[in-house]
Design a protein around this motif. Structure first.
Motif: not given
Lengths: 344, 344
Positions: A225-248
């Protein structure tokens, strides 16, 4: 005494700037209005989509409305090329071709248009991706702000790499290809004349070669993922949500240039929500992590690649968290709306 | 006495509305500024371009800025779908997928956006072409006029049909799929409140099935063009130029609806320069002409197809001419600039 009707909440009935910011409002607009209308299949929203009947090819589109048109490190022309190349690359694809469509405000100096087009052409040539078709529209004064550019691309996937925001797995190592926050703070500082623009420059650059360097790792590359709009925060949230993952991720591991930190301090921004245009986050199988880091560091655009975190085996699924310098853990919120308008 | 420097010709140094009109100014902008920058191969400008290494696939892009957003017979959503489908179809291709990218002005009522998206989705569904990816940007009030939509499409060619604006040959029969002038006059009348909009409606519709009906004629179909911006006059001029052909049409054979003729009279417009969004001009081998007419007439969108002219064996090469009702011959000029802004 009369009881008045509640005032209509007009602010909910029109499009807001935040609807375009890549955060929760954007999600809501897409989920409730745009996607139902076009009948798009449910599932994770990716940077690019496979062509029906041609699963080896992917397509991605992006309209660029950045203001100002020129900023340290790039301009709307180079950004439009890099942005769409990167969206294709994040699906593990090599860009085959781009289309370019211009919406120009009447009165734009031809010299500026020429400079943008020269930069766009050079960016495409440097990336080795041909512009094969285009369109030009002109609207009257005041009907657009100078120049908007749409680029759409078609790319060919590097089989068997098949990265998706839904593919993060417990144990995955989270890699970041370089420092964050440069693009957003540069554009904002240039637009507002904040004075940081002498010290920083946009990281706008193409990432398809970086992805190509990871191709030999194949299916061990789970998410890009390239963290464009919304930055790293948005990318990590999207990945965590779409993968049902606990990203730390580890706060201390995320590289934030000093000038970015200063600008963010002044503006009250979290560097995690600031847009980037030349860095990439990769979730890879732990056994492939070292090889992935080495491959990324072999290229200039990945020279500063670092490990920033992991997917926890036990943890809040669907959530991204930050382990702070003092050892506390805080949730990385999905940005709500528009903190940095017209950044790309 | 001092000799003053000549005043800079500012009108030549900025983008004009006419640069987006599809006429001579557009050609000039593309030839002198846009195409040199992107290093596009010289040759005829087509509605869609083949993908490098995948010559069976073509790509086309179009940004829609029509004003008003809604008009009799359509809206910006359906128009954006039809326009790109048609550009693919004119290269003899069946549309496989579309991308949709929105630039929205802050403050646009969500109800209008919803109506546009519903129409866009319905148009895509009716055409059987999936929207597979998209993008949404929001800009501040005054930075765009309500809503702009880019659609880009990828299509698969019907081999061995390989129509091109450069393929017209002496003896070719020129066919037109239906009446001209409806789209442009409808949009203009709606925008300006001229009162014709009760009697006419845009011809906006997809033409890919019409092209598919011609596919069995294969290489006998030499040229396909949908006369959008610049109307039939621009399309015939482009074909004549790119094929070095002497194109002649019969004025009496070109179907112009009465309401279009009235509107054009009032506005001082030639129906030949008015944009269409649902008709097609086809240059076909004379031996295939009857079959082509029959095939076109077998579909609703081609029910009124007619023969309007031919490519002369002897005549002014690179020119399109009109044989008038009284038997005189006049040159059909390439429209210069913008007579009908924001029409698509």
């Amino acid at each position: 005494m009369t009881i008045e009707c509640p005032t209509p909440r007009h602010e909910e009935e029109v499009v807001l700037l935040g609807h375009g910011a890549g955060g929760r409002l954007t999600e809501e607009l897409l989920d409730t209005l745009v996607l139902p209308a076009v009948g798009e299949a449910e599932g994770p929203l990716e940077d690019a989509a496979p062509l029906p009947g041609r699963p080896d090819l992917v397509m991605s589109t992006d309209s660029f409305v950045v203001s100002p048109l020129f900023f340290p490190g790039g301009d709307i022309g180079s950004l439009a090329v890099h942005g769409t190349i990167n969206d294709l690359a994040m699906r593990g694809a090599w860009p085959l071709a781009l289309s370019v469509s211009l919406i120009i405000e009447e009165g734009l100096p031809l010299s500026e248009l020429r400079a943008v087009m020269a930069s766009l052409g050079k960016a495409a040539q440097d990336a080795g991706v041909p512009v094969i078709t285009g369109d030009t529209k002109v609207v009257g004064r005041g009907a657009a702000d100078r120049l908007f550019i749409n680029t759409t691309g078609v790319g060919q996937r590097h089989a068997p790499m098949c990265p998706s925001a839904a593919n993060a797995r417990p144990g995955d190592v989270v890699l970041l290809s370089g420092p964050i926050g440069l693009h957003g703070t540069t554009v904002l500082s240039t637009r507002e004349g904040l004075g940081f623009e002498g010290d920083i420059a946009s990281d706008s650059r193409p990432l398809h070669r970086l992805v190509h360097a990871l191709a030999p790792l194949g299916a061990a590359v789970h998410v890009l993922r390239d963290p464009t709009r919304g930055g790293l925060a948005a990318s990590l949230n999207e990945i965590a949500r779409d993968s049902s993952a606990a990203v730390e991720i580890e706060e201390s591991a995320v590289p934030v240039p000093e000038a970015v930190a200063s600008a963010c301090d002044l503006l009250g921004l979290d560097p995690l929500v600031v847009a980037n245009e030349g860095c990439m986050v990769a979730f890879v199988d732990p056994e492939a992590a070292e090889k992935a880091l080495t491959a990324m560091r072999s290229l200039p655009e990945g020279a500063q690649a670092v490990r920033i975190g992991e997917v926890l085996h036990e943890g809040p699924r669907g959530r991204a968290t930050l382990r702070t310098l003092v050892g506390a853990r805080r949730i990385i919120e999905m940005p709500l709306g528009e903190q940095l308008p017209r950044i790309c």
